[in-house]
Write a protein that holds these residues in place. Structure first.
Motif, PDB file in Angstrom:
ATOM      1  N   VAL A 232      -4.293   8.247   4.072  1.00 31.39           N
ATOM      2  CA  VAL A 232      -4.253   7.333   2.927  1.00 31.39           C
ATOM      3  C   VAL A 232      -2.909   7.452   2.214  1.00 31.39           C
ATOM      4  O   VAL A 232      -2.274   6.446   1.874  1.00 31.39           O
ATOM      5  CB  VAL A 232      -5.423   7.620   1.967  1.00 31.39           C
ATOM      6  CG1 VAL A 232      -5.290   6.777   0.699  1.00 31.39           C
ATOM      7  CG2 VAL A 232      -6.752   7.346   2.649  1.00 31.39           C
ATOM      8  N   GLN A 233      -2.460   8.679   1.996  1.00 24.63           N
ATOM      9  CA  GLN A 233      -1.204   8.877   1.288  1.00 24.63           C
ATOM     10  C   GLN A 233      -0.017   8.331   2.089  1.00 24.63           C
ATOM     11  O   GLN A 233       0.923   7.774   1.523  1.00 24.63           O
ATOM     12  CB  GLN A 233      -1.009  10.365   0.991  1.00 24.63           C
ATOM     13  CG  GLN A 233      -2.060  10.927   0.045  1.00 24.63           C
ATOM     14  CD  GLN A 233      -1.555  12.154  -0.703  1.00 24.63           C
ATOM     15  OE1 GLN A 233      -0.368  12.374  -0.837  1.00 24.63           O
ATOM     16  NE2 GLN A 233      -2.486  12.937  -1.212  1.00 24.63           N
ATOM     17  N   ALA A 234      -0.052   8.495   3.403  1.00 30.50           N
ATOM     18  CA  ALA A 234       1.048   8.003   4.233  1.00 30.50           C
ATOM     19  C   ALA A 234       1.134   6.484   4.183  1.00 30.50           C
ATOM     20  O   ALA A 234       2.226   5.914   4.084  1.00 30.50           O
ATOM     21  CB  ALA A 234       0.865   8.469   5.679  1.00 30.50           C
ATOM     22  N   LEU A 235      -0.012   5.799   4.245  1.00 30.21           N
ATOM     23  CA  LEU A 235      -0.003   4.339   4.207  1.00 30.21           C
ATOM     24  C   LEU A 235       0.375   3.812   2.832  1.00 30.21           C
ATOM     25  O   LEU A 235       1.108   2.824   2.705  1.00 30.21           O
ATOM     26  CB  LEU A 235      -1.364   3.803   4.626  1.00 30.21           C
ATOM     27  CG  LEU A 235      -1.663   3.847   6.132  1.00 30.21           C
ATOM     28  CD1 LEU A 235      -3.092   3.426   6.410  1.00 30.21           C
ATOM     29  CD2 LEU A 235      -0.699   2.959   6.900  1.00 30.21           C
ATOM     30  N   GLU A 236      -0.126   4.443   1.791  1.00 25.70           N
ATOM     31  CA  GLU A 236       0.176   3.958   0.440  1.00 25.70           C
ATOM     32  C   GLU A 236       1.642   4.184   0.076  1.00 25.70           C
ATOM     33  O   GLU A 236       2.256   3.363  -0.602  1.00 25.70           O
ATOM     34  CB  GLU A 236      -0.736   4.639  -0.578  1.00 25.70           C
ATOM     35  CG  GLU A 236      -2.195   4.194  -0.483  1.00 25.70           C
ATOM     36  CD  GLU A 236      -3.056   4.769  -1.592  1.00 25.70           C
ATOM     37  OE1 GLU A 236      -2.606   5.728  -2.242  1.00 25.70           O
ATOM     38  OE2 GLU A 236      -4.167   4.267  -1.805  1.00 25.70           O
ATOM     39  N   ASP A 276       8.637  -4.923   8.021  1.00 27.50           N
ATOM     40  CA  ASP A 276       7.676  -4.985   6.927  1.00 27.50           C
ATOM     41  C   ASP A 276       6.232  -4.937   7.406  1.00 27.50           C
ATOM     42  O   ASP A 276       5.316  -4.961   6.587  1.00 27.50           O
ATOM     43  CB  ASP A 276       7.881  -6.275   6.115  1.00 27.50           C
ATOM     44  CG  ASP A 276       9.167  -6.237   5.313  1.00 27.50           C
ATOM     45  OD1 ASP A 276       9.619  -5.122   5.009  1.00 27.50           O
ATOM     46  OD2 ASP A 276       9.717  -7.305   5.010  1.00 27.50           O
ATOM     47  N   VAL A 277       6.024  -4.881   8.711  1.00 25.38           N
ATOM     48  CA  VAL A 277       4.666  -4.915   9.257  1.00 25.38           C
ATOM     49  C   VAL A 277       4.183  -3.498   9.526  1.00 25.38           C
ATOM     50  O   VAL A 277       4.877  -2.698  10.162  1.00 25.38           O
ATOM     51  CB  VAL A 277       4.608  -5.740  10.554  1.00 25.38           C
ATOM     52  CG1 VAL A 277       3.195  -5.742  11.131  1.00 25.38           C
ATOM     53  CG2 VAL A 277       5.062  -7.167  10.288  1.00 25.38           C
ATOM     54  N   THR A 444       1.680  -9.022   4.397  1.00 25.07           N
ATOM     55  CA  THR A 444       1.884 -10.073   3.397  1.00 25.07           C
ATOM     56  C   THR A 444       1.041  -9.804   2.158  1.00 25.07           C
ATOM     57  O   THR A 444       1.522  -9.938   1.018  1.00 25.07           O
ATOM     58  CB  THR A 444       1.531 -11.445   3.993  1.00 25.07           C
ATOM     59  OG1 THR A 444       2.352 -11.686   5.140  1.00 25.07           O
ATOM     60  CG2 THR A 444       1.748 -12.554   2.981  1.00 25.07           C
ATOM     61  N   TYR A 445      -0.217  -9.428   2.359  1.00 22.90           N
ATOM     62  CA  TYR A 445      -1.093  -9.152   1.215  1.00 22.90           C
ATOM     63  C   TYR A 445      -0.560  -7.975   0.392  1.00 22.90           C
ATOM     64  O   TYR A 445      -0.557  -8.015  -0.846  1.00 22.90           O
ATOM     65  CB  TYR A 445      -2.499  -8.851   1.717  1.00 22.90           C
ATOM     66  CG  TYR A 445      -3.484  -8.541   0.613  1.00 22.90           C
ATOM     67  CD1 TYR A 445      -3.963  -9.552  -0.218  1.00 22.90           C
ATOM     68  CD2 TYR A 445      -3.928  -7.239   0.399  1.00 22.90           C
ATOM     69  CE1 TYR A 445      -4.859  -9.278  -1.241  1.00 22.90           C
ATOM     70  CE2 TYR A 445      -4.823  -6.953  -0.618  1.00 22.90           C
ATOM     71  CZ  TYR A 445      -5.285  -7.979  -1.430  1.00 22.90           C
ATOM     72  OH  TYR A 445      -6.168  -7.696  -2.443  1.00 22.90           O
ATOM     73  N   ASN A 446      -0.082  -6.933   1.070  1.00 18.14           N
ATOM     74  CA  ASN A 446       0.482  -5.786   0.364  1.00 18.14           C
ATOM     75  C   ASN A 446       1.719  -6.199  -0.438  1.00 18.14           C
ATOM     76  O   ASN A 446       1.920  -5.743  -1.572  1.00 18.14           O
ATOM     77  CB  ASN A 446       0.858  -4.685   1.356  1.00 18.14           C
ATOM     78  CG  ASN A 446      -0.350  -3.948   1.884  1.00 18.14           C
ATOM     79  OD1 ASN A 446      -1.442  -4.051   1.325  1.00 18.14           O
ATOM     80  ND2 ASN A 446      -0.186  -3.240   2.973  1.00 18.14           N
ATOM     81  N   VAL A 455      -4.109  -9.758  -8.454  1.00 22.99           N
ATOM     82  CA  VAL A 455      -4.239 -10.508  -7.204  1.00 22.99           C
ATOM     83  C   VAL A 455      -5.651 -10.317  -6.679  1.00 22.99           C
ATOM     84  O   VAL A 455      -6.107  -9.188  -6.504  1.00 22.99           O
ATOM     85  CB  VAL A 455      -3.214 -10.040  -6.147  1.00 22.99           C
ATOM     86  CG1 VAL A 455      -3.413 -10.810  -4.850  1.00 22.99           C
ATOM     87  CG2 VAL A 455      -1.795 -10.205  -6.667  1.00 22.99           C
ATOM     88  N   GLU A 456      -6.342 -11.408  -6.429  1.00 22.80           N
ATOM     89  CA  GLU A 456      -7.712 -11.345  -5.918  1.00 22.80           C
ATOM     90  C   GLU A 456      -7.758 -11.977  -4.528  1.00 22.80           C
ATOM     91  O   GLU A 456      -7.281 -13.101  -4.321  1.00 22.80           O
ATOM     92  CB  GLU A 456      -8.673 -12.091  -6.838  1.00 22.80           C
ATOM     93  CG  GLU A 456     -10.119 -12.062  -6.343  1.00 22.80           C
ATOM     94  CD  GLU A 456     -11.059 -12.851  -7.238  1.00 22.80           C
ATOM     95  OE1 GLU A 456     -12.252 -12.952  -6.906  1.00 22.80           O
ATOM     96  OE2 GLU A 456     -10.589 -13.382  -8.268  1.00 22.80           O
ATOM     97  N   LEU A 457      -8.303 -11.230  -3.573  1.00 27.61           N
ATOM     98  CA  LEU A 457      -8.458 -11.749  -2.217  1.00 27.61           C
ATOM     99  C   LEU A 457      -9.692 -12.652  -2.186  1.00 27.61           C
ATOM    100  O   LEU A 457     -10.822 -12.195  -2.325  1.00 27.61           O
ATOM    101  CB  LEU A 457      -8.611 -10.602  -1.216  1.00 27.61           C
ATOM    102  CG  LEU A 457      -8.801 -11.000   0.250  1.00 27.61           C
ATOM    103  CD1 LEU A 457      -7.584 -11.740   0.775  1.00 27.61           C
ATOM    104  CD2 LEU A 457      -9.076  -9.757   1.100  1.00 27.61           C
TER     105      LEU A 457
END
Length: 544
Positions: A232-236, A276-277, A444-446, A455-457
């Motif tokens: 989680v920490q790596a992705l965030e 960016d992906v 893109t969402y990030n 921002v609401e999905l």
């Protein structure tokens, strides 16, 4: 499956070591970016087509290292040995340098080939020289650096082979995990993917010892319960996260109790990113503490980059052949968003009409504003809007052309997103995008959530394209239309020029392009003809 040669070349370009491939005569067939960028190499300006062995042999009488290298490669070419390696100095007037050369024999399409790599080992050599006063220190440093060299020489080669040789994403992930756990002291590896709708990380592929179970629970980004997990920490953070000693890490029992015992002592999580992906996260466990130090981690991060490049190549190939697209719909409530600022100031409704680009590549977005008074002045003062043009005026508002040099629209374009809807009624912007795959949708969402407060999905769904889509026609037209022809056609369409009665004249559209009326109609007629030829499958004989 993408062509193996193309995928291999793409993977080789990312390696932090110089690589060349020779044919059975010793002629260079292929080099990577590190090889071409190496300063001081006499082959740096003319490498492909040069006979590597013959060039090195020119110095064999005066250079023992060159003689050894020629002997070793010639033995491989003759079939007398499979591999050859040696260390050699290559000093320049500015600095002293040492390298490790390794040549290996292999076959491709029935032809014998030889790979030659040069690895910079200057740091190790300098460390040995500096540590001569302490024999034990020299031996310990030598062992540590040899350990790294072994991993670079083994892991980079094998993981690259796995990534290059695989035909699907699942196969790449499976082979990479298996290769990692085959190397001590690694005992477990898994790769997790992120669901953009639920923000959950799911271990997709894993390999390890049978007596070490994989965790069953999914992890959730931005969750307080899961925030301590290294994945989680790596992705965030978008960066590697390491825990060198799990026994002293209190939160380990909460996110993976079964792995806090004797089997696992340290863990590293490395995001798999290409530009960016983000494709997911690689999580690697070791049976020893302190494994992922400053020497080990860069090697693993380089491997992750190679894997990400291979994943991107496969995803790119799939985007060209798949009929599936992702539709992402979000609501953005943030006054800093340029369309929201425009709508809020004018107390008007904003409706998106379309997007094109000028000769310099600046996005030109078309919006209908149901308020005339003050619209141009307000839009001109919004940050990121370089120029405002009134394309046409209706009874109920204006059609504005906004040249956008910064902000959300240019950022969406870099992510491969196609805007389907971008309307504002009140203080909330409704944005609907079409994206080529789930990874692009997540990236893109990030990007959107990082830029704006609320921002609401609203929806996330995959759908199939029809057999023949406007995008297919557009792709063909992009190759045939000039920039001016495409701009004339798009402006005419967005301004309702083809409606009757017309609300905009050819003179007005020509003025917005800075051309004469006759030139505008020349561009428009040429674009219309090419469009009709594409739609009716004509065989065009003129490009206009």
């Amino acid at each position: 499956m993408p062509p193996r040669d193309a995928l291999a070349a793409a993977a080789l370009e990312t390696l932090p070591i110089t690589v060349a491939v020779l044919d059975d005569d010793g002629e260079i067939l292929l080099t990577n970016e590190s090889w071409r960028a190496f300063e001081g190499d006499e082959l740096s300006t003319d490498h492909v087509g040069v006979n590597y062995v013959a060039t090195a042999a020119m110095d064999r009488d005066d250079d023992d290292h060159a003689a050894r290298a020629v002997e070793g490669i010639e033995a491989i070419l003759a079939g007398d040995r499979e591999t050859f390696s040696m260390e050699y100095p290559c000093h320049s007037p500015q600095q002293k340098r040492w390298f490790l050369m390794r040549a290996s024999r292999f076959s491709a399409d029935g032809e014998m080939r030889v790979s030659v790599i040069h690895l910079d080992i200057t740091d190790r050599k300098l460390a040995e020289i500096a540590a001569e006063a302490s024999a034990e220190q020299v031996r310990e440093e030598h062992r540590a650096l040899e350990h790294v060299l072994h991993r670079v020489d083994g892991l980079v080669r094998d993981v690259t082979d796995a990534a290059v040789g695989a035909g699907t994403r699942d196969e790449i992930e499976r082979q990479v995990c298996q290769r990692l756990v085959d190397t001590e002291p690694y005992v477990l590896a898994w790769i997790g993917r992120v669901d953009v709708a639920t923000q959950r990380i799911t271990p997709q592929t894993w390999a390890g010892h049978d007596d070490i179970p994989l965790e069953d629970d999914e992890l959730v980004l931005e969750s307080e319960d899961d925030r301590s997990h290294p994945a989680v920490q790596a992705l965030e953070a978008g960066d590697s996260h390491v825990i060198q000693d799990l026994e002293s890490f209190e939160a380990a029992d909460r996110w993976w109790p079964t792995c806090a015992g004797e089997h696992v002592q340290s863990v590293a999580a490395i995001p798999l990113e290409y530009g960016d992906v983000t494709y997911g996260v690689l999580v690697l466990f070791a049976a020893e503490s302190g494994v992922f130090d400053g020497r080990e981690l860069p090697v693993l991060e380089s491997l992750a980059g190679t894997v990400s490049t291979a994943l991107n190549a496969i995803e790119t190939q799939q985007m060209l052949t798949t009929e599936t697209v992702v539709e992402l719909e979000v609501a953005i409530e943030d006054p800093s968003l340029f369309v929201t600022s425009l709508a809020d100031t004018l107390e008007a409704m904003i409706t998106y009409r379309g997007l094109t680009y000028d000769e310099s590549g600046t996005p030109l977005a078309f919006f209908h504003v149901d308020e005339i008074d003050g619209a141009v002045d307000v839009a001109t003062n919004i940050e990121g809007v370089e120029q405002v043009t009134v394309v046409t005026e209706y009874d109920d508002g204006l059609l504005l052309e906004l040249a956008l040099v910064d902000g959300l629209v240019p950022a969406l374009a870099t992510h491969g997103a196609v805007i389907q809807r971008f309307d504002v009624d009140g203080r909330v912007a409704d944005l609907t995008l079409e994206l080529p795959n789930g990874q692009s949708a997540r990236a893109t969402y990030n990007m959107i959530t990082e830029r704006y407060d609320r921002v609401e999905l609203l929806s996330y769904q995959e759908s199939n394209r029809p057999a023949k889509t406007p995008r297919d026609v557009s792709a063909q037209l992009d190759e045939r239309l000039t920039d001016r022809q495409q701009m004339a056609l798009q402006k005419a369409y967005y301004a309702d020029y083809f409606e009757w009665p017309r609300d905009v004249s050819g003179e007005e559209l020509a003025a917005s392009m800075g051309v004469s009326r006759s030139t505008f109609h020349q561009h428009l007629r040429a674009a219309q003809r090419k469009l009709l030829e594409e739609l009716f499958a004509a065989d065009p004989t003129s490009e206009g």
